[in-house]
Each structure stands twice: as C-alpha cells, then as structure tokens.
Design a protein around this motif. Structure first.
Motif, PDB file in Angstrom:
ATOM      1  N   ASP A 119       0.825  -1.200   0.000  1.00  0.00           N
ATOM      2  CA  ASP A 119       0.000   0.000   0.000  1.00  0.00           C
ATOM      3  C   ASP A 119       0.865   1.259   0.000  1.00  0.00           C
ATOM      4  O   ASP A 119       0.347   2.366  -0.108  1.00  0.00           O
ATOM      5  CB  ASP A 119      -0.906   0.018   1.240  1.00  0.00           C
ATOM      6  N   ASP A 120       2.169   1.098   0.153  1.00  0.00           N
ATOM      7  CA  ASP A 120       3.101   2.218   0.215  1.00  0.00           C
ATOM      8  C   ASP A 120       3.788   2.355  -1.139  1.00  0.00           C
ATOM      9  O   ASP A 120       4.544   1.476  -1.556  1.00  0.00           O
ATOM     10  CB  ASP A 120       4.137   1.966   1.313  1.00  0.00           C
ATOM     11  N   VAL A 121       3.533   3.466  -1.842  1.00  0.00           N
ATOM     12  CA  VAL A 121       4.069   3.631  -3.189  1.00  0.00           C
ATOM     13  C   VAL A 121       5.597   3.664  -3.180  1.00  0.00           C
ATOM     14  O   VAL A 121       6.245   3.207  -4.130  1.00  0.00           O
ATOM     15  CB  VAL A 121       3.487   4.906  -3.851  1.00  0.00           C
ATOM     16  N   GLU A 122       6.204   4.190  -2.110  1.00  0.00           N
ATOM     17  CA  GLU A 122       7.672   4.229  -2.059  1.00  0.00           C
ATOM     18  C   GLU A 122       8.244   2.816  -2.020  1.00  0.00           C
ATOM     19  O   GLU A 122       9.252   2.533  -2.683  1.00  0.00           O
ATOM     20  CB  GLU A 122       8.159   5.029  -0.850  1.00  0.00           C
ATOM     21  N   ILE A 123       7.613   1.934  -1.263  1.00  0.00           N
ATOM     22  CA  ILE A 123       8.083   0.553  -1.205  1.00  0.00           C
ATOM     23  C   ILE A 123       7.943  -0.109  -2.571  1.00  0.00           C
ATOM     24  O   ILE A 123       8.834  -0.828  -3.029  1.00  0.00           O
ATOM     25  CB  ILE A 123       7.303  -0.230  -0.139  1.00  0.00           C
ATOM     26  N   THR A 124       6.811   0.152  -3.244  1.00  0.00           N
ATOM     27  CA  THR A 124       6.597  -0.426  -4.574  1.00  0.00           C
ATOM     28  C   THR A 124       7.655   0.047  -5.558  1.00  0.00           C
ATOM     29  O   THR A 124       8.254  -0.757  -6.284  1.00  0.00           O
ATOM     30  CB  THR A 124       5.195  -0.048  -5.093  1.00  0.00           C
ATOM     31  N   VAL A 125       7.912   1.362  -5.581  1.00  0.00           N
ATOM     32  CA  VAL A 125       8.918   1.912  -6.501  1.00  0.00           C
ATOM     33  C   VAL A 125      10.309   1.399  -6.143  1.00  0.00           C
ATOM     34  O   VAL A 125      11.097   1.037  -7.021  1.00  0.00           O
ATOM     35  CB  VAL A 125       8.885   3.459  -6.480  1.00  0.00           C
ATOM     36  N   ARG A 126      10.620   1.354  -4.854  1.00  0.00           N
ATOM     37  CA  ARG A 126      11.931   0.871  -4.418  1.00  0.00           C
ATOM     38  C   ARG A 126      12.144  -0.580  -4.831  1.00  0.00           C
ATOM     39  O   ARG A 126      13.226  -0.953  -5.302  1.00  0.00           O
ATOM     40  CB  ARG A 126      12.053   0.989  -2.903  1.00  0.00           C
ATOM     41  N   ASN A 127      11.119  -1.416  -4.672  1.00  0.00           N
ATOM     42  CA  ASN A 127      11.242  -2.816  -5.050  1.00  0.00           C
ATOM     43  C   ASN A 127      11.393  -2.983  -6.556  1.00  0.00           C
ATOM     44  O   ASN A 127      12.173  -3.817  -7.026  1.00  0.00           O
ATOM     45  CB  ASN A 127      10.032  -3.607  -4.553  1.00  0.00           C
ATOM     46  N   GLN A 144       4.552   6.630 -14.280  1.00  0.00           N
ATOM     47  CA  GLN A 144       3.163   7.059 -14.175  1.00  0.00           C
ATOM     48  C   GLN A 144       2.828   7.445 -12.736  1.00  0.00           C
ATOM     49  O   GLN A 144       1.823   8.099 -12.485  1.00  0.00           O
ATOM     50  CB  GLN A 144       2.222   5.934 -14.634  1.00  0.00           C
ATOM     51  N   VAL A 145       3.681   7.027 -11.812  1.00  0.00           N
ATOM     52  CA  VAL A 145       3.507   7.384 -10.400  1.00  0.00           C
ATOM     53  C   VAL A 145       4.065   8.787 -10.184  1.00  0.00           C
ATOM     54  O   VAL A 145       5.217   9.063 -10.531  1.00  0.00           O
ATOM     55  CB  VAL A 145       4.248   6.384  -9.486  1.00  0.00           C
ATOM     56  N   LYS A 146       3.290   9.679  -9.620  1.00  0.00           N
ATOM     57  CA  LYS A 146       3.699  11.077  -9.472  1.00  0.00           C
ATOM     58  C   LYS A 146       4.980  11.238  -8.664  1.00  0.00           C
ATOM     59  O   LYS A 146       5.804  12.096  -8.959  1.00  0.00           O
ATOM     60  CB  LYS A 146       2.570  11.882  -8.826  1.00  0.00           C
ATOM     61  N   ARG A 147       5.151  10.425  -7.630  1.00  0.00           N
ATOM     62  CA  ARG A 147       6.311  10.572  -6.748  1.00  0.00           C
ATOM     63  C   ARG A 147       7.500   9.729  -7.187  1.00  0.00           C
ATOM     64  O   ARG A 147       8.507   9.636  -6.479  1.00  0.00           O
ATOM     65  CB  ARG A 147       5.932  10.164  -5.323  1.00  0.00           C
ATOM     66  N   ALA A 148       7.420   9.127  -8.363  1.00  0.00           N
ATOM     67  CA  ALA A 148       8.467   8.193  -8.796  1.00  0.00           C
ATOM     68  C   ALA A 148       9.838   8.850  -8.874  1.00  0.00           C
ATOM     69  O   ALA A 148      10.841   8.285  -8.414  1.00  0.00           O
ATOM     70  CB  ALA A 148       8.098   7.582 -10.142  1.00  0.00           C
ATOM     71  N   VAL A 149       9.909  10.033  -9.459  1.00  0.00           N
ATOM     72  CA  VAL A 149      11.213  10.682  -9.679  1.00  0.00           C
ATOM     73  C   VAL A 149      11.942  10.977  -8.372  1.00  0.00           C
ATOM     74  O   VAL A 149      13.112  10.609  -8.212  1.00  0.00           O
ATOM     75  CB  VAL A 149      11.070  11.952 -10.547  1.00  0.00           C
ATOM     76  N   PRO A 150      11.322  11.641  -7.389  1.00  0.00           N
ATOM     77  CA  PRO A 150      12.038  11.879  -6.138  1.00  0.00           C
ATOM     78  C   PRO A 150      12.408  10.595  -5.395  1.00  0.00           C
ATOM     79  O   PRO A 150      13.464  10.517  -4.759  1.00  0.00           O
ATOM     80  CB  PRO A 150      11.076  12.736  -5.312  1.00  0.00           C
ATOM     81  N   ARG A 191      17.033  14.845  -8.770  1.00  0.00           N
ATOM     82  CA  ARG A 191      15.834  14.666  -9.578  1.00  0.00           C
ATOM     83  C   ARG A 191      16.111  15.077 -11.024  1.00  0.00           C
ATOM     84  O   ARG A 191      15.610  14.450 -11.966  1.00  0.00           O
ATOM     85  CB  ARG A 191      14.678  15.497  -9.013  1.00  0.00           C
ATOM     86  N   TYR A 192      16.916  16.117 -11.173  1.00  0.00           N
ATOM     87  CA  TYR A 192      17.274  16.601 -12.509  1.00  0.00           C
ATOM     88  C   TYR A 192      17.949  15.497 -13.311  1.00  0.00           C
ATOM     89  O   TYR A 192      17.676  15.320 -14.506  1.00  0.00           O
ATOM     90  CB  TYR A 192      18.205  17.807 -12.363  1.00  0.00           C
ATOM     91  N   THR A 193      18.833  14.731 -12.645  1.00  0.00           N
ATOM     92  CA  THR A 193      19.535  13.640 -13.319  1.00  0.00           C
ATOM     93  C   THR A 193      18.555  12.549 -13.754  1.00  0.00           C
ATOM     94  O   THR A 193      18.656  12.019 -14.863  1.00  0.00           O
ATOM     95  CB  THR A 193      20.602  13.031 -12.399  1.00  0.00           C
ATOM     96  N   VAL A 194      17.587  12.239 -12.890  1.00  0.00           N
ATOM     97  CA  VAL A 194      16.598  11.219 -13.243  1.00  0.00           C
ATOM     98  C   VAL A 194      15.772  11.671 -14.447  1.00  0.00           C
ATOM     99  O   VAL A 194      15.542  10.891 -15.382  1.00  0.00           O
ATOM    100  CB  VAL A 194      15.672  10.920 -12.048  1.00  0.00           C
ATOM    101  N   TYR A 195      15.342  12.938 -14.452  1.00  0.00           N
ATOM    102  CA  TYR A 195      14.587  13.464 -15.595  1.00  0.00           C
ATOM    103  C   TYR A 195      15.432  13.420 -16.872  1.00  0.00           C
ATOM    104  O   TYR A 195      14.929  13.057 -17.945  1.00  0.00           O
ATOM    105  CB  TYR A 195      14.132  14.898 -15.317  1.00  0.00           C
ATOM    106  N   ASN A 196      16.694  13.807 -16.770  1.00  0.00           N
ATOM    107  CA  ASN A 196      17.585  13.769 -17.938  1.00  0.00           C
ATOM    108  C   ASN A 196      17.753  12.350 -18.458  1.00  0.00           C
ATOM    109  O   ASN A 196      17.737  12.109 -19.680  1.00  0.00           O
ATOM    110  CB  ASN A 196      18.954  14.348 -17.584  1.00  0.00           C
ATOM    111  N   ASP A 197      17.930  11.394 -17.536  1.00  0.00           N
ATOM    112  CA  ASP A 197      18.081   9.994 -17.947  1.00  0.00           C
ATOM    113  C   ASP A 197      16.813   9.499 -18.635  1.00  0.00           C
ATOM    114  O   ASP A 197      16.882   8.801 -19.660  1.00  0.00           O
ATOM    115  CB  ASP A 197      18.367   9.120 -16.720  1.00  0.00           C
TER     116      ASP A 197
END
Length: 238
Positions: free
Chosen positions: A157-165, A200-206, A216-222
């Motif tokens: 239920d925690d989006v950070e855990i999902t993205v991290r995994n 598609q997850v809003k908080r994915a980049v941070p 975050r800039y590096t992630v967007y550039n990548d």
C-alpha cells in the motif's frame, strides 16, 4: 563489541530477561546458534539479531555479524513493529528485504515464547544475497524456457516501497546492485522502469533519485535520454 559481537549490559535488558522462565539459558543457546550461522556465511554477508519485545525502541539486545549496520540498543524494524502491534506473532521465513543502498537480503524472523506461550523476543537472520545477482541473472537468461513470462508482482500500500522494489528488480535484471551502477547501467535501469510504467507514479522521480543517490534533474535527464533513444530507434525501423 568483541569480534563483531555486541551485547547490551544492564539497562534492564539481558539481566531482566534472564530473570524469567529460564530465558538466560535460551539466550545463551541462541547466541551459540547465531555465532555458528554467521561463522558459516561470514560476518560481512550474514547477520543475526536478538530482540527484547519489552522495549521496542531499544529492542536489539544482541548482534552477530554486520549486514544492515544495526547495533545493540536499536529499535525494531517497521515490519517488526507492525507484527507486534497487531499481535501477529507468526514466524516468517526466507522473505526478501532491501537495504537503503540497494542490496537484497533474504531474511527470517522467529518469535521467542516462554513456557506459558507468552511472546517475549525475536531471533532474526539477514543474509546478503546481492553478490549472487550476476550469476543468477546469467542463469535466468540461459535457462528461462520459451513461453515462460517471468512476471513478478509486488503487493504494497506504500508507493515508495513499490517503486523501491521495482528499482531493485531492475538493478537485478541488469546484474548489478544499486551502489555499483555506472551511468550506462543507470540508463538501462531507467529504461526498464519506464517500460514497467513506474513514471506514471507522481512521486516516482524523487523516490528514484533518493535510492539512486542522484538529483531529480539527473533522473529526468536519464528518462528523456532513454525515451529519445527509443523514439529514434522507432523512426529508423519505420
């Protein structure tokens, strides 16, 4: 601390435990088992902890080995707190956990009970399996039969855990732990994550920036680089 071993003296921990239901003998036996396990795998790859559930903020009363960087006097994990709060004292075996630097661990947690069935502690094992990633990755590519999907799913239920995994799985697919990623590896990881719909997850980049150790800039550039390359390949194919 002695030879990678830590033990808390006083403060109502080991001494308090030893006063009830023969727990001192139980603790000494568990410590002997813990030392044997850690010696077998090596203290850099294996860690055993014993918790006293009477003080959850300082529950760790004994540590052998060093995998998670935790110390005597440290607190329960989020999973441990959730289980204790819900009184779900069910032993857990061989579940997967992730460290902040992207290492993958296999963990087991066994609750300790007295003669009356009262739960008073926990015996936990963490094994770092990250070094086997490259080998497993190559074997998986070699032996995955045609028609097998290789589909995996994360329940949280925690989006950070999902993205991290998902990030850890992408790094696994590339055959490297997160802390060893070079720029080309990072781009490959971003490409995998984009394919899996992570952005598609809003908080994915941070979240990704946090665990990749970049801005975050590096992630967007990548991400832009990966998508521009994909668009260029599509045009060439057309």
């Amino acid at each position: 601390m002695r030879d990678g071993h830590q033990e808390l003296k006083g403060a109502g921990h080991v001494l308090a435990l030893s006063a009830f239901d023969g727990r001192e003998t139980i603790l000494e036996n568990l410590k002997a088992i813990g030392r044997a396990v850690v010696e077998s795998f090596g203290g850099h790859a294996c860690e055993v902890l014993i918790h006293d559930l009477s003080d959850l903020e300082h529950s760790i009363i004994w540590v052998e080995g060093n995998v998670t960087g935790r110390h005597v006097g440290g607190s329960m994990t989020d999973l441990g707190l959730e289980l204790v709060r819900g009184e779900k004292f069910e032993d857990l075996f061989n579940y997967t956990t992730y460290t902040d630097d992207g290492r993958v661990l296999k963990s087991s947690s066994i609750f300790l009970r007295d003669a009356a069935g009262q739960t008073w502690g926990a015996f936990c094992l963490n094994l770092d399996v990250t070094p086997y990633h490259t080998i497993v990755h190559q074997l998986k590519k070699s032996i995955l039969r045609e028609g097998e999907s290789g589909v995996t799913e994360t329940f949280s239920d925690d989006v950070e855990i999902t993205v991290r995994n998902l990030l850890a799985e992408a790094a696994f697919e590339c055959g490297k732990p997160l802390h060893a990623l070079h720029k080309s590896d990072r781009l490959a990881v971003i490409q995998i994550l984009d394919r899996k719909g992570v952005f598609q997850v809003k908080r994915a980049v941070p979240i990704l920036a946090k665990y990749l150790g970049v801005s975050r800039y590096t992630v967007y550039n990548d991400l832009n680089a990966v998508r521009n390359e994909a668009a260029g390949s599509s045009e060439e194919d057309a």
